[in-house]
Structure formats: structure tokens, C-alpha cells
Design an enzyme around this catalytic site. Structure first.
Site, short mmCIF file in Angstrom:
data_model
loop_
_atom_site.label_atom_id
_atom_site.label_comp_id
_atom_site.label_asym_id
_atom_site.label_seq_id
_atom_site.Cartn_x
_atom_site.Cartn_y
_atom_site.Cartn_z
N ASP A 10 0.87 -1.18 0.00
CA ASP A 10 0.00 0.00 0.00
C ASP A 10 0.91 1.23 0.00
O ASP A 10 2.15 1.12 -0.13
CB ASP A 10 -1.01 -0.05 1.17
CG ASP A 10 -0.37 0.17 2.54
OD1 ASP A 10 0.88 0.25 2.63
OD2 ASP A 10 -1.11 0.25 3.53
N CYS A 67 3.08 -3.17 4.06
CA CYS A 67 2.21 -2.04 4.42
C CYS A 67 2.94 -1.26 5.51
O CYS A 67 4.15 -1.40 5.67
CB CYS A 67 0.81 -2.50 4.84
SG CYS A 67 0.72 -3.54 6.30
N THR A 69 2.72 -1.27 9.00
CA THR A 69 3.22 -2.13 10.08
C THR A 69 3.46 -3.57 9.63
O THR A 69 4.13 -4.33 10.33
CB THR A 69 2.17 -2.21 11.22
OG1 THR A 69 0.95 -2.72 10.65
CG2 THR A 69 1.92 -0.84 11.84
N HIS A 100 10.53 -23.30 9.71
CA HIS A 100 9.48 -23.95 10.51
C HIS A 100 8.08 -23.79 9.92
O HIS A 100 7.24 -24.67 10.10
CB HIS A 100 9.45 -23.35 11.93
CG HIS A 100 10.63 -23.79 12.76
ND1 HIS A 100 10.64 -23.69 14.13
CD2 HIS A 100 11.83 -24.31 12.41
CE1 HIS A 100 11.80 -24.14 14.60
NE2 HIS A 100 12.54 -24.52 13.56
N HIS A 135 7.92 -30.27 11.17
CA HIS A 135 7.35 -28.96 10.81
C HIS A 135 6.31 -29.11 9.69
O HIS A 135 5.33 -28.38 9.66
CB HIS A 135 8.46 -27.99 10.41
CG HIS A 135 9.45 -27.77 11.51
ND1 HIS A 135 9.10 -27.18 12.70
CD2 HIS A 135 10.75 -28.14 11.63
CE1 HIS A 135 10.15 -27.16 13.50
NE2 HIS A 135 11.16 -27.74 12.88
C1 RB5 Z 1 -2.15 2.63 6.39
O1 RB5 Z 1 -2.30 3.86 7.02
C2 RB5 Z 1 -1.85 1.56 7.41
O2 RB5 Z 1 -2.98 1.33 8.21
C3 RB5 Z 1 -1.42 0.29 6.73
O3 RB5 Z 1 -0.31 0.54 5.95
C4 RB5 Z 1 -1.01 -0.87 7.62
O4 RB5 Z 1 -0.06 -0.51 8.55
C5 RB5 Z 1 -2.12 -1.66 8.18
O5 RB5 Z 1 -1.95 -2.62 8.93
#
Ligand code: RB5
Length: 149
Positions: A10, A67, A69, A100, A135
Site C-alpha cells: 500500500d 504495508c 506495520t 518452521h 514442521h
Molecule cells: C495505512 O495507514 C496503514 O494502516 C497500513 O499501511 C497498515 O499498517 C495496516 O496494517
């Protein structure tokens, strides 16, 4: 024949994707990028779906999702039965996610990781083989999980 890999991010993962795409191309991978292609806001589940579907149907062995996080992409990708998407934070989690868990999608947090750590994670994840044996048995158990059991 060139090794193929599918990648998606994203907007929050886009800057790291640009870096890792270049690194993969330098390692002679053919990289298929399903978006996004700039910093404009997009919805990560849509991108997770595009990558996961192609890995689940066997068109690509492995995929990468990024993304902010890495959490949202992981949740979305793991909705697909054949996907084992693993959010990795360092070379150790990258190594064990392959050995694993037979990870078939590497998930990274673009707002969490530094560039060098991300490169290291990618390299370790790509070169590490699944250990199999006990595993494999555990990985097979994923398919036995239902809402009822
Ligand atoms: C986008 O703002 C953010 O929510 C997305 O990149 C991600 O971290 C979602 O888990």
C-alpha cells in the site's frame, strides 16, 4: 530461466517496496508488481488479495507484501487457505518463518523497518529452505482448523 516473484504494497509500504524491488531485480528476479505505484492512499486488503491469490493458485511460489506495520497485510493474506504469510522483523524471524512455517509470503512493515534490516530479512527469507519433517506435520495441521474444532 529467471526466478519470478510477485510483490505488492500500500502507500505506507511503497517507499520500501521501491528499494526491495530494485534489490530483487539486481539478483536477477523477474518482479511482478501489482501496485500500488505511488504514495496515494490505497486499501491494503485489495493488494493483499492480488498477491495472495496468485501465490495460492500456484502462479508464483512466493510473494512479498508491505504495508505500514505489516499487520494488516498479514491478517488479509492469511485469509487464503494456502497462504502462510509471515510478518518478519529481523533475520531470525525470517529464517524461522521459512524453516518452521514454510512461509510463502514475506510481510514487512515499511514504517517499522530500516532499509538495511529489510534487505537482510529479504535475503535470509529467500535463501532459507523449509525444514520439513515435524514442521511439515504441523503446517499440514493448519488445514484441519475449522470454526468448530
Ligand atoms: C495505512 O495507514 C496503514 O494502516 C497500513 O499501511 C497498515 O499498517 C495496516 O496494517
Amino acid at each position: 530461466m529467471k526466478k519470478k516473484i510477485i510483490i505488492g504494497s500500500d502507500h505506507a509500504g511503497f517507499p520500501l517496496k521501491v528499494i526491495l524491488k530494485k534489490a530483487l531485480e539486481e539478483q536477477s528476479f523477474e518482479v511482478v508488481d501489482v501496485g500500488c505505484f505511488d504514495l496515494n492512499s490505497v486499501h491494503y486488503p485489495e493488494i493483499a488479495g492480488k498477491v495472495s491469490r496468485e501465490v495460492a493458485n500456484g502462479k508464483y511460489d512466493k510473494g512479498i507484501l508491505i504495508c505500514g506495520t505489516g499487520i494488516g497485510m498479514s491478517i488479509a493474506a492469511n485469509r487464503f487457505k494456502k497462504i502462510r504469510a509471515t510478518l518478519c522483523h529481523d533475520s531470525l524471524t525470517a529464517k524461522f518463518s521459512r524453516e518452521h512455517n514454510d512461509s510463502n509470503i514475506l510481510v514487512l512493515g515499511g514504517r517499522i523497518l530500516g532499509e538495511e534490516t529489510a534487505r537482510e530479512i529479504l535475503n535470509v527469507w529467500l535463501k532459507t529452505e523449509f525444514s520439513g519433517d515435524r514442521h511439515q506435520m504441523r503446517v499440514d495441521m493448519f488445514d484441519q482448523l475449522t470454526d468448530e474444532t
